[in-house]
Design a protein around this motif. Structure first.
Motif, PDB file in Angstrom:
ATOM      1  N   ASN A  11       0.843  -1.184   0.000  1.00 52.04           N
ATOM      2  CA  ASN A  11       0.000   0.000   0.000  1.00 52.04           C
ATOM      3  C   ASN A  11       0.882   1.238   0.000  1.00 52.04           C
ATOM      4  OD1 ASN A  11      -2.684  -1.239   0.378  1.00 52.04           O
ATOM      5  ND2 ASN A  11      -1.732  -1.970   2.258  1.00 52.04           N
ATOM      6  N   SER A  24      -7.765   4.818  -4.887  1.00 53.30           N
ATOM      7  CA  SER A  24      -7.579   4.139  -6.171  1.00 53.30           C
ATOM      8  C   SER A  24      -6.142   3.694  -6.317  1.00 53.30           C
ATOM      9  CB  SER A  24      -7.944   5.082  -7.322  1.00 53.30           C
ATOM     10  OG  SER A  24      -6.998   6.115  -7.420  1.00 53.30           O
ATOM     11  N   ILE A  25      -5.840   3.114  -7.463  1.00 56.40           N
ATOM     12  CA  ILE A  25      -4.462   2.785  -7.808  1.00 56.40           C
ATOM     13  C   ILE A  25      -3.791   4.079  -8.260  1.00 56.40           C
ATOM     14  CG2 ILE A  25      -3.019   1.436  -9.358  1.00 56.40           C
ATOM     15  CD1 ILE A  25      -5.306  -0.539  -9.484  1.00 56.40           C
ATOM     16  N   CYS A  39      -3.690   3.783  -0.997  1.00 58.17           N
ATOM     17  CA  CYS A  39      -3.820   3.361  -2.380  1.00 58.17           C
ATOM     18  C   CYS A  39      -3.072   2.049  -2.603  1.00 58.17           C
ATOM     19  CB  CYS A  39      -3.237   4.426  -3.319  1.00 58.17           C
ATOM     20  SG  CYS A  39      -3.954   6.062  -3.084  1.00 58.17           S
ATOM     21  N   PHE A  40      -3.353   1.408  -3.709  1.00 58.36           N
ATOM     22  CA  PHE A  40      -2.644   0.182  -4.076  1.00 58.36           C
ATOM     23  C   PHE A  40      -1.441   0.519  -4.949  1.00 58.36           C
ATOM     24  CE2 PHE A  40      -5.184  -3.147  -2.391  1.00 58.36           C
ATOM     25  CZ  PHE A  40      -6.462  -2.624  -2.312  1.00 58.36           C
ATOM     26  N   SER A  67     -11.650  -0.154  -6.044  1.00 59.84           N
ATOM     27  CA  SER A  67     -10.566  -0.121  -5.062  1.00 59.84           C
ATOM     28  C   SER A  67     -11.031  -0.746  -3.757  1.00 59.84           C
ATOM     29  CB  SER A  67     -10.129   1.329  -4.822  1.00 59.84           C
ATOM     30  OG  SER A  67      -9.128   1.384  -3.828  1.00 59.84           O
ATOM     31  N   GLN A  71      -9.594  -4.312  -2.082  1.00 60.63           N
ATOM     32  CA  GLN A  71      -9.129  -4.300  -0.697  1.00 60.63           C
ATOM     33  C   GLN A  71      -9.871  -5.351   0.130  1.00 60.63           C
ATOM     34  OE1 GLN A  71      -8.446  -0.508   1.384  1.00 60.63           O
ATOM     35  NE2 GLN A  71      -8.787   0.528  -0.565  1.00 60.63           N
ATOM     36  N   HIS A  86      -6.337  -5.944 -10.356  1.00 65.12           N
ATOM     37  CA  HIS A  86      -6.789  -4.553 -10.446  1.00 65.12           C
ATOM     38  C   HIS A  86      -7.299  -4.242 -11.854  1.00 65.12           C
ATOM     39  CE1 HIS A  86      -5.327  -3.304  -6.504  1.00 65.12           C
ATOM     40  NE2 HIS A  86      -4.220  -3.970  -6.737  1.00 65.12           N
ATOM     41  N   THR A  90     -11.513  -5.116 -12.717  1.00 63.35           N
ATOM     42  CA  THR A  90     -12.130  -3.824 -13.030  1.00 63.35           C
ATOM     43  C   THR A  90     -12.704  -3.827 -14.434  1.00 63.35           C
ATOM     44  OG1 THR A  90     -10.630  -2.645 -11.536  1.00 63.35           O
ATOM     45  CG2 THR A  90     -11.699  -1.353 -13.256  1.00 63.35           C
TER      46      THR A  90
END
Length: 273
Positions: A11, A24-25, A39-40, A67, A71, A86, A90
């Motif tokens: 993270n 978000s990423i 965030c990732f 997101s 998680q 991700h 998505t």
């Protein structure tokens, strides 16, 4: 955005992301000390590029939701996930929502196999579907829950979704062969079905790893004489697996399959008696 610095345990804390004000990423840029958000991290450049291509087509609300979803999956699994989830999940859910909006149905011919093979993944996928319904007001069909489960399994096992789906299809084909040869309709909710498909799953995994199964002395000969129908059917299933996977199988696989098949045959006899 993707961050490669100041990351801890997968993270990163980041302020003012360029695409959304929601978690978000994130992509690498200077991190302010205030107004941070969790965030990732995407470390793979290919994953970064694929995710960036997705962003213009997605709303801030959906990005934030995904997101949250990833998680939740990470927390439930309690182990590192392949970062491709991700992008893949998505993209998949965004496409599914678009199909549902257009009135198109989502069909999953291998739903029963997926539920039996990956019970934890399916349970988490059901939670994901419920979250999507609560946040977006869209009810996902059960078949879609099965597809989400495959994405979760892919992220856990580092196995591609297409490969996991191929194994589900193979097992579905094997079950149909059994039903035809034994003249039974196997209850997809029964314990016998659950044990059988999981045995097939582990047999496939042993074939992939080249592992051998220990066989009790003379058991093959005993089963061949006592249960010739199930013994021959077991070898037919083994040959189908070999042809599909292009891998050898240990002879003992047919022996243990015979035992499972005999249980299914006995259930049929008890039902018709």
């Amino acid at each position: 955005m993707i961050e490669t610095d100041a990351a801890v345990d997968g993270n990163v804390w980041h302020a003012n992301p360029p695409f959304t004000a929601s978690p978000s990423i994130v992509w690498k840029e200077e991190i302010a000390e205030s107004a941070v958000e969790k965030c990732f991290v995407l470390k793979n450049e290919r994953e970064q590029e694929q995710y960036k291509k997705l962003l213009p087509e997605l709303s801030e609300e959906f990005i934030a939701l995904m997101s949250e979803v990833v998680q939740h999956i990470q927390q439930r699994v309690g182990a590192p996930l392949d970062e491709h989830i991700h992008v893949a999940l998505t993209d998949h859910i965004a496409f599914t929502l678009k199909r549902l909006e257009q009135g198109l149905d989502v069909k999953n011919p291998f739903l029963a196999e997926t539920k039996s093979l990956y019970p934890l993944e399916y349970e988490i996928a059901h939670e994901v579907a419920r979250t999507i319904e609560q946040k977006l007001g869209v009810s996902l069909p059960e078949g879609e829950t099965g597809f989400i489960a495959l994405h979760i399994h892919s992220a856990i096992s580092k196995q591609s979704v297409s490969e996991a789906n191929r194994y589900s299809q193979l097992i579905a084909d094997l079950v149909k062969i059994v039903e035809q040869q034994l003249g039974v309709d196997i209850d997809r909710e029964s314990v016998h079905y659950l044990r059988f498909v999981r045995h097939l799953r582990y047999a496939i995994e042993r074939m992939k790893k080249g592992e051998k199964v220990e066989e009790p002395k003379n058991l093959s000969k005993i089963l061949k004489e006592a249960y010739p129908l199930c013994y021959n059917l077991a070898w037919k299933l083994v040959k189908v697996m070999q042809q599909t996977l292009h891998l050898p199988a240990d002879d003992a696989e047919a022996v243990y399959l015979t035992l499972h098949l005999q249980r299914l045959a006995e259930k049929k006899n008890n039902t018709t008696a």
